[in-house]
Design a protein around this motif. Structure first.
Motif, mmCIF file in Angstrom:
data_model
loop_
_atom_site.group_PDB
_atom_site.id
_atom_site.type_symbol
_atom_site.label_atom_id
_atom_site.label_comp_id
_atom_site.label_asym_id
_atom_site.label_seq_id
_atom_site.Cartn_x
_atom_site.Cartn_y
_atom_site.Cartn_z
ATOM 1 N N GLU A 1 -23.889 -7.641 -7.941
ATOM 2 C CA GLU A 1 -24.537 -7.045 -6.774
ATOM 3 C C GLU A 1 -25.596 -6.043 -7.201
ATOM 4 O O GLU A 1 -25.409 -5.271 -8.147
ATOM 5 C CB GLU A 1 -23.496 -6.381 -5.872
ATOM 6 C CG GLU A 1 -22.565 -7.390 -5.206
ATOM 7 C CD GLU A 1 -21.815 -6.793 -4.032
ATOM 8 O OE1 GLU A 1 -21.589 -5.559 -4.025
ATOM 9 O OE2 GLU A 1 -21.441 -7.559 -3.118
ATOM 10 N N THR B 1 -28.142 -3.047 -5.581
ATOM 11 C CA THR B 1 -28.304 -2.152 -4.443
ATOM 12 C C THR B 1 -29.779 -1.820 -4.263
ATOM 13 O O THR B 1 -30.441 -1.350 -5.197
ATOM 14 C CB THR B 1 -27.502 -0.859 -4.649
ATOM 15 O OG1 THR B 1 -26.115 -1.196 -4.809
ATOM 16 C CG2 THR B 1 -27.656 0.076 -3.454
ATOM 17 N N ALA C 1 -25.935 -3.417 -0.792
ATOM 18 C CA ALA C 1 -25.742 -4.234 -1.986
ATOM 19 C C ALA C 1 -25.692 -5.704 -1.609
ATOM 20 O O ALA C 1 -25.003 -6.088 -0.661
ATOM 21 C CB ALA C 1 -24.453 -3.827 -2.701
ATOM 22 N N ARG C 2 -26.461 -6.510 -2.327
ATOM 23 C CA ARG C 2 -26.427 -7.961 -2.148
ATOM 24 C C ARG C 2 -26.374 -8.609 -3.524
ATOM 25 O O ARG C 2 -26.906 -8.078 -4.490
ATOM 26 C CB ARG C 2 -27.673 -8.474 -1.403
ATOM 27 C CG ARG C 2 -27.847 -7.936 0.000
ATOM 28 C CD ARG C 2 -28.920 -8.739 0.738
ATOM 29 N NE ARG C 2 -29.295 -8.088 1.983
ATOM 30 C CZ ARG C 2 -30.417 -7.404 2.166
ATOM 31 N NH1 ARG C 2 -31.276 -7.292 1.182
ATOM 32 N NH2 ARG C 2 -30.692 -6.856 3.328
ATOM 33 N N SER C 3 -25.756 -9.788 -3.582
ATOM 34 C CA SER C 3 -25.621 -10.478 -4.861
ATOM 35 C C SER C 3 -26.985 -10.923 -5.378
ATOM 36 O O SER C 3 -27.948 -11.111 -4.622
ATOM 37 C CB SER C 3 -24.705 -11.695 -4.716
ATOM 38 O OG SER C 3 -25.304 -12.667 -3.863
ATOM 39 N N GLU D 1 -28.127 -14.116 -3.748
ATOM 40 C CA GLU D 1 -28.669 -13.946 -2.398
ATOM 41 C C GLU D 1 -30.080 -13.379 -2.447
ATOM 42 O O GLU D 1 -30.967 -13.823 -1.701
ATOM 43 C CB GLU D 1 -27.768 -13.038 -1.560
ATOM 44 C CG GLU D 1 -28.299 -12.868 -0.127
ATOM 45 C CD GLU D 1 -27.367 -12.106 0.794
ATOM 46 O OE1 GLU D 1 -27.704 -11.958 1.985
ATOM 47 O OE2 GLU D 1 -26.298 -11.667 0.324
ATOM 48 N N ARG D 2 -30.309 -12.425 -3.314
ATOM 49 C CA ARG D 2 -31.655 -11.840 -3.409
ATOM 50 C C ARG D 2 -32.655 -12.870 -3.930
ATOM 51 O O ARG D 2 -33.814 -12.896 -3.504
ATOM 52 C CB ARG D 2 -31.620 -10.590 -4.286
ATOM 53 C CG ARG D 2 -30.860 -9.435 -3.627
ATOM 54 C CD ARG D 2 -31.034 -8.132 -4.368
ATOM 55 N NE ARG D 2 -30.322 -7.035 -3.706
ATOM 56 C CZ ARG D 2 -30.769 -6.359 -2.663
ATOM 57 N NH1 ARG D 2 -31.959 -6.660 -2.156
ATOM 58 N NH2 ARG D 2 -30.053 -5.383 -2.128
#
Length: 266
Positions: A23, A25, A31-33, A36-37
């Motif tokens: 993750e 931030t 916070a995203r994995s 995903e980003r």
């Protein structure tokens, strides 16, 4: 005929196991994995007709489907992201004139990097593959040198001909300059951005190409194309004030989060 973006992601990274699920931030504290980003970066590209995540791991599949991504399951035998993209293309049945490999460790990739890559590919009929390069300023150049001094394999550098056809890619800092540059001073070193655009026929042929010594030594998948006589086009892109770095090592998490904070990226 259109553009397919494939995000290859594997859990068993030799340098950073589980990397796609790490993750990050952003500036808002959310916070995203990493996967995903990277998917969000791909979805921001204008002119892309389809975006898929290609993986061999059910954990990555579950997370990706959880945030709405289309997932293509590929075999564990893929040796790199290009082979995984080739397998994904076969699974989807083709129908695209350009396939883009937006590697799942490059969440800071601006959409115009990919858009200009696609445009460059369409303008050069002789190119089998295209990839972006970004001129290093003094600050980025020192980051490369610091990584190598600490024994870390960081970003990749590229050298090319006057017509932008690649001569070589390396995890060493090439060309050697012997100069210390100011933070915002352009250098003769180009940072290779981990994105590729392929002609479908070149991508489909790739898994059967002979693996040469340069690819084995450097661990850079694009060298297989070059060692087998394929033309790789380097498309120079501009940062437009954006910072760029790939997540290669655990130490890169803090570096990328700092960049996201500085740029105000959520």
């Amino acid at each position: 005929m259109g553009v397919l973006i494939v995000i290859p992601a594997r859990y068993a990274s030799s340098r950073y196991p589980g990397k796609p699920l790490v993750e990050l931030t952003g500036a808002t504290g959310e916070a995203r994995s990493l996967i995903e980003r990277s998917w969000q970066a791909a979805c921001a590209v204008e002119g892309a007709d389809r975006v898929v995540v290609a993986t061999d791991d059910d954990r990555i599949r579950a997370v990706a489907e959880g945030f709405g991504a289309e997932v293509v399951m590929t075999s564990e035998d893929c040796r790199n992201g290009t082979e995984r993209c080739a397998e994904a293309l076969d699974a989807l049945g083709g129908g695209y004139d350009i396939v883009v490999n937006l590697q799942g460790d490059a969440p800071l990739t601006p959409p115009w990097f990919v858009e200009e890559l696609i445009a460059g590919m369409r303008a050069d009929a002789g190119a089998d593959v295209a990839t972006p390069v970004l001129v290093c300023d003094g600050k980025a150049h020192r980051s490369f040198l610091e990584d190598r001094a600490q024994g870390r394999v960081g970003g990749t550098t590229a050298v090319f001909t006057r017509d932008r056809h690649a001569l070589y890619f390396s995890k060493e800092v090439v060309p050697y300059t012997g100069t210390i540059y100011a933070d915002d001073q352009p250098t003769p070193v180009y940072h290779h951005v981990g994105v590729y655009a392929y002609r479908p026929e070149a991508l489909r042929a790739y898994p059967a190409l002979e693996t040469g010594p340069l690819e084995q030594l450097e661990g850079l998948e694009q060298l297989r194309f070059m060692e087998n006589g394929h033309t790789v086009l380097c498309v120079e892109v501009e940062a437009r004030g954006r910072q760029f770095w790939e997540l290669n090592n655990p130490e890169d998490v803090d570096r990328i989060e700092d960049m996201m904070q500085a740029m105000g990226l959520a």
